[in-house]
Structures are given as C-alpha cells and as structure tokens.
Design an enzyme around this catalytic site. Structure first.
Site, PDB file in Angstrom:
ATOM      1  N   SER A  63       0.805  -1.234   0.000  1.00  0.00           N
ATOM      2  CA  SER A  63       0.000   0.000   0.000  1.00  0.00           C
ATOM      3  C   SER A  63       0.835   1.279   0.000  1.00  0.00           C
ATOM      4  O   SER A  63       0.271   2.359  -0.207  1.00  0.00           O
ATOM      5  CB  SER A  63      -0.917   0.031   1.212  1.00  0.00           C
ATOM      6  OG  SER A  63      -2.043  -0.768   0.964  1.00  0.00           O
ATOM      7  N   LYS A 112       0.436   3.420  -2.907  1.00  0.00           N
ATOM      8  CA  LYS A 112      -0.796   4.183  -3.183  1.00  0.00           C
ATOM      9  C   LYS A 112      -0.578   5.698  -3.310  1.00  0.00           C
ATOM     10  O   LYS A 112      -1.066   6.300  -4.267  1.00  0.00           O
ATOM     11  CB  LYS A 112      -1.862   3.872  -2.121  1.00  0.00           C
ATOM     12  CG  LYS A 112      -2.401   2.444  -2.206  1.00  0.00           C
ATOM     13  CD  LYS A 112      -3.301   2.118  -1.011  1.00  0.00           C
ATOM     14  CE  LYS A 112      -3.843   0.688  -1.071  1.00  0.00           C
ATOM     15  NZ  LYS A 112      -4.568   0.339   0.169  1.00  0.00           N
ATOM     16  N   TYR A 128      -3.134  -3.203 -10.469  1.00  0.00           N
ATOM     17  CA  TYR A 128      -2.973  -2.690  -9.100  1.00  0.00           C
ATOM     18  C   TYR A 128      -2.148  -3.661  -8.255  1.00  0.00           C
ATOM     19  O   TYR A 128      -1.281  -3.255  -7.471  1.00  0.00           O
ATOM     20  CB  TYR A 128      -4.360  -2.443  -8.484  1.00  0.00           C
ATOM     21  CG  TYR A 128      -4.350  -2.358  -6.977  1.00  0.00           C
ATOM     22  CD1 TYR A 128      -3.888  -1.215  -6.327  1.00  0.00           C
ATOM     23  CD2 TYR A 128      -4.780  -3.438  -6.197  1.00  0.00           C
ATOM     24  CE1 TYR A 128      -3.864  -1.155  -4.931  1.00  0.00           C
ATOM     25  CE2 TYR A 128      -4.765  -3.375  -4.821  1.00  0.00           C
ATOM     26  CZ  TYR A 128      -4.299  -2.241  -4.191  1.00  0.00           C
ATOM     27  OH  TYR A 128      -4.264  -2.174  -2.827  1.00  0.00           O
ATOM     28  N   TYR A 149      -5.128   4.531   7.649  1.00  0.00           N
ATOM     29  CA  TYR A 149      -6.424   3.837   7.745  1.00  0.00           C
ATOM     30  C   TYR A 149      -7.192   4.280   8.981  1.00  0.00           C
ATOM     31  O   TYR A 149      -7.267   5.450   9.288  1.00  0.00           O
ATOM     32  CB  TYR A 149      -6.216   2.321   7.761  1.00  0.00           C
ATOM     33  CG  TYR A 149      -5.408   1.802   6.621  1.00  0.00           C
ATOM     34  CD1 TYR A 149      -5.774   2.078   5.311  1.00  0.00           C
ATOM     35  CD2 TYR A 149      -4.277   1.053   6.831  1.00  0.00           C
ATOM     36  CE1 TYR A 149      -5.039   1.595   4.260  1.00  0.00           C
ATOM     37  CE2 TYR A 149      -3.526   0.568   5.774  1.00  0.00           C
ATOM     38  CZ  TYR A 149      -3.921   0.841   4.499  1.00  0.00           C
ATOM     39  OH  TYR A 149      -3.191   0.376   3.442  1.00  0.00           O
ATOM     40  N   VAL A 178       1.273  -3.663   3.946  1.00  0.00           N
ATOM     41  CA  VAL A 178       1.134  -4.926   4.691  1.00  0.00           C
ATOM     42  C   VAL A 178       2.386  -5.794   4.692  1.00  0.00           C
ATOM     43  O   VAL A 178       2.444  -6.766   5.435  1.00  0.00           O
ATOM     44  CB  VAL A 178      -0.049  -5.804   4.215  1.00  0.00           C
ATOM     45  CG1 VAL A 178      -1.366  -5.265   4.714  1.00  0.00           C
ATOM     46  CG2 VAL A 178      -0.055  -5.994   2.726  1.00  0.00           C
TER      47      VAL A 178
HETATM   48  N1  GLU Z   1      -1.929  -5.405  -2.006  1.00  0.00           N
HETATM   49  C1  GLU Z   1      -2.574  -5.226  -0.750  1.00  0.00           C
HETATM   50  C2  GLU Z   1      -4.078  -5.253  -0.907  1.00  0.00           C
HETATM   51  O1  GLU Z   1      -4.621  -4.568  -1.751  1.00  0.00           O
HETATM   52  C3  GLU Z   1      -2.105  -3.933  -0.142  1.00  0.00           C
HETATM   53  C4  GLU Z   1      -2.712  -3.680   1.181  1.00  0.00           C
HETATM   54  C5  GLU Z   1      -1.810  -2.897   2.124  1.00  0.00           C
HETATM   55  O2  GLU Z   1      -0.589  -2.861   1.973  1.00  0.00           O
HETATM   56  O3  GLU Z   1      -2.365  -2.313   3.078  1.00  0.00           O
HETATM   57  O4  GLU Z   1      -4.751  -5.968  -0.240  1.00  0.00           O
END
Ligand code: GLU
Length: 437
Positions: free
Chosen positions: A64, A67, A191, A243, A261
């Site tokens: 993430s 992002k 993605y 988050y 994550v």
């Molecule tokens: N590729 C993960 C997902 O979309 C990233 C989530 C994250 O790093 O918080 O579930």
C-alpha cells in the site's frame, strides 16, 4: 568526527527489537512466509544524504505504500479535476480493504483505501493506455521516485492474485458504478502488480524524501511530479494514510505517512526528511508494530510533528540602528532568519511605529536565509511606502534573496552588497551636494 545519526538509528532499533507482538499479513501466502524478525530504518534528507541501520538493503514488496505515489502519478498525468471526479479525499476511518464508496456516486472516499487505489491505478498514464502500458507507467514513476529501476516480485504478485477475491469484488463494484469504465479484472491485476514492486527501506526513504523535497528526487535531481501534486498527496497521507488509526497517528506522530502490509512504513516531513522503517509484524490496523513505535520515537526525539509550533518570529529585527550623523546618517534595519508573513508583519509594525528623520534607510538582509513570496511582496511594499514618504531606500542583499526587486508604483530601491556600501554612497552624495564640509 563520525556522524551520530546512524548511531541514533541503531539505538532506536535496539530499543524496539524485543517487541515481537503483532502478526504477519497472512491473506497473501507469500507474505506469510516472510522473515518476521527483519528490522530496519532509514532517513533520507532533502539534499540526498541517506542514513540507515538494520535491514535497510533487504527487499520487501511496497504494497500500500505505492498508493500515494500512484495517486501522485495519476494527478500529474490526468490533472486534479479528472482524478477528483473519480476518487474523493475524505478519511474513511475504516480498514484498508473496506469498500467505503460514497453512497450516491459510488466514488471511493479516498485514494489510500483499496477501492480508491484501484481506481487511481486506472488513472495513471495518459487516457486510453492499455493495462500493460499503465503498469509500465506506474513502474517508471515509482522508479523515478526511488531514483533507481525497480521491478515486480512475480511470486508475491501471483500469490496475491490467487487470493484477490475481495479486491476483484471491489473492482467489479466500481465498474458497476461506472467509476471504472473498463475490465475491472485487468485493473485489479495492474494494481496488484503495483503493490508487488520490490523496494528496500533505503528506496522507501528516498521516495518519501522526494515528496519532502517538493517532488524532486534529491539524488537524481529529477522532478518526478509538480509541486501542487505533492501538496495534495501529503495532505491525503496526513488524513488517510494510516487507515482507521489515522487520528491516533496524526496526534501522536504527526508526520504524513503510509504503511504497507509487507511491513514497510514511510513518513515525509515537508522540507526536512523522508523516513522509512521495515518490520513485518502488523497491528490490528495493518500497520507495522515496531514501525509505529519507531516513528513515535523519531517524532518525539527530534520534534518532527508537523504541528510542532515553530519559534515565533519575534527576533526578526536583529538590530535597528542609526549609523553616522547629520546628513550622512543612515537608518539601518537589520533583519534575520527566514522571512514569512508573521516575520514581515513585525518588520512592518516596527518601521511604521518609528519616527525616521534620516533620509537614507537600509533594509539589511545579510543575516536572512530565506524570503518567501508573501514576505518578498511585503518587503517591497515597505520599500515603496518609505520612498513615498521621501526616503532613499537601500536593500542590502548580498545573497540575492530578492532578485530584481521591483517596488512598483512610486517606489525606488538601490540594491547593495553591504551596509558599508550604503554609507560610502551616502558620504559620496553628501560630499557632492556640498551638504557636509
Ligand atoms: N496489495 C494489498 C491489498 O490490496 C495492499 C494492502 C496494504 O498494503 O495495506 O490488499
């Protein structure tokens, strides 16, 4: 002398090392197989110095943390209006994989939750670029932020794709609302590739430093995205980056941040540094346990909270003196520090309140290190008003902090390198006019 910064980082790592709480992300089998003991931290300054301790050269998938960077690329490629029409900027206060679509429009609330990030991925690159071209654009962009060529971990990508049911469901939901206008499976695959890009903690620190440095990679000098994009991205990181822990983070750490994550965590402190940590065990919000502790410590130890109140501008007028006497007298107002609105307001107030019989006034910037745009405009207005009051105004600006000053209507200014130059000019003029001797 040896720098104390790496020692400080090593000490901080040693302090958090015993904390083995939290758990590896297990919804992606490849991530569940990671070494949970990894621990690293790096600082990258806005002039490109990188300090690291621990596992800073071990690769992890960006997840993430991609992002905010993909959001930056979408904003740069498509413009604000096109992106904002599809993805909002309101914190959802929910977990990363919550659906969080606005009820009426189906627009994802922000680009940091998966729904927003999947949409953002579809907006990277010029319109009409196919899925492969888009992945290429994102990979190129992430590489530019890092300052080296990055690659995808195919193993992690395949592993996540096999279990991407929830993201695929989100993709289809977005398609049903018309937020996505193409095959949602291909967008989710792109993605997922974006999330599977391999980076080191060092790379992450440099990527964050590129945001801290207004979008210019401090190592390569490349402008990766325009400044207004960086402001937007940092604002969204500050409000939505962590988050459902965003509020705790904002109050306790106060650095625009993003977690992933795989255990990475970045923070970008505008104008100062990019910070990155790596420790794979996650808390209940999906944020790295030891990473969160490290950031708390960095923020407290070094006063890095963005709301930390800067020293007041009270000392901006370093000295206010009259040099020489009679017709040769020069009023010198010596300023210091970094000049912004609050500092200039003090100067304006002081100059306005002072009775100045001297014709010559010198505004001395020789101990000033920066003049922002509003300070420059206010300073030039001081010059203009003093001119209109009958003064002969000099700007002592040896570092050329105010290039080609134009005080506008009725204003006049002579730029010199030192107060001595003002005095010499004044003496010369006084002698010429026969006013003295
Ligand atoms: N590729 C993960 C997902 O979309 C990233 C989530 C994250 O790093 O918080 O579930």
């Amino acid at each position: 002398m040896r720098s104390m910064v790496p020692d400080y980082l090593a000490d901080a790592l040693a302090d958090v090392e015993p904390d083995t709480s939290g758990a590896l992300a297990d919804y992606i089998p490849e991530l569940a197989a990671a070494d949970p003991g990894r621990l690293g931290a790096a600082f990258a300054t806005v002039d490109g110095e990188v300090y690291g301790a621990g596992d800073v050269d071990v690769e992890l998938t960006i997840q993430s943390i991609s992002k905010p960077f993909a959001y930056a690329l979408a904003l740069a490629d498509r413009g604000f209006d096109a992106v904002l029409a599809k993805v909002g900027v309101e914190p959802s206060g929910e977990a990363f994989n919550e659906i969080s679509l606005e009820p009426a429009t189906g627009r994802p609330r922000n680009p940091m939750i998966n729904a927003g990030a999947i949409t953002t991925h579809a907006l990277a690159g010029v319109a009409g670029l196919g899925p492969a071209g888009r992945v290429e654009r994102v990979l190129d962009g992430l590489s530019a932020f890092a300052g080296r060529r990055l690659r995808v971990d195919e193993g992690v990508c395949a592993s996540e794709l096999e279990h991407a049911h929830r993201n695929l469901a989100i993709g289809h939901l977005l398609r049903s609302h018309g937020v996505l206008t193409e095959d949602p499976d291909a967008v989710v695959e792109g993605y997922t590739r974006q999330c599977s890009v391999l980076v080191t903690t060092r790379d992450l620190a440099l990527m964050a430093a590129t945001l801290a440095n207004r979008g210019v990679n401090p190592r390569t000098g490349e402008r990766v995205v325009p400044e207004p994009v960086v402001r937007q991205v940092l604002s969204v990181m500050a409000t939505c980056g962590m988050y459902d822990a965003a509020g705790d983070w904002a109050t306790q750490v106060g650095i625009p941040a993003k977690s992933g994550v795989a255990g990475g965590l970045i923070g970008a402190l505008p104008g100062q540094i990019g910070i990155a940590t790596f420790s794979p065990r996650l808390d209940q919000h999906g944020n790295s346990v030891r990473g969160v502790s490290l950031f708390g410590r960095f923020s407290a130890d070094m006063g890095l909270h963005v709301m930390e109140v800067p020293p007041p501008a009270l000392g901006v007028v370093r000295a206010h003196t009259v040099v020489g006497s009679g017709a040769e007298a020069v009023r010198v107002v010596q300023l210091q520090g970094g000049l912004g609105f609050a500092a200039l307001e003090r100067v304006v107030r002081e100059v306005a309140a002072t009775d100045m019989p001297e014709t010559t006034v010198a505004l001395d910037l020789s101990t000033v290190y920066s003049v922002d745009d509003v300070a420059r405009r206010m300073l030039l207005e001081v010059v203009r008003r003093l001119t209109l009051d009958g003064h002969d105004v000099h700007l002592v600006d040896p570092e050329v902090l105010v290039p080609a000053p134009d005080p506008g209507d009725g204003g006049r200014v002579t730029v010199v390198g030192s107060v001595d130059d003002v005095l010499a000019a004044r003496r010369h003029r006084a002698a010429e006019s026969g006013a003295v001797r």
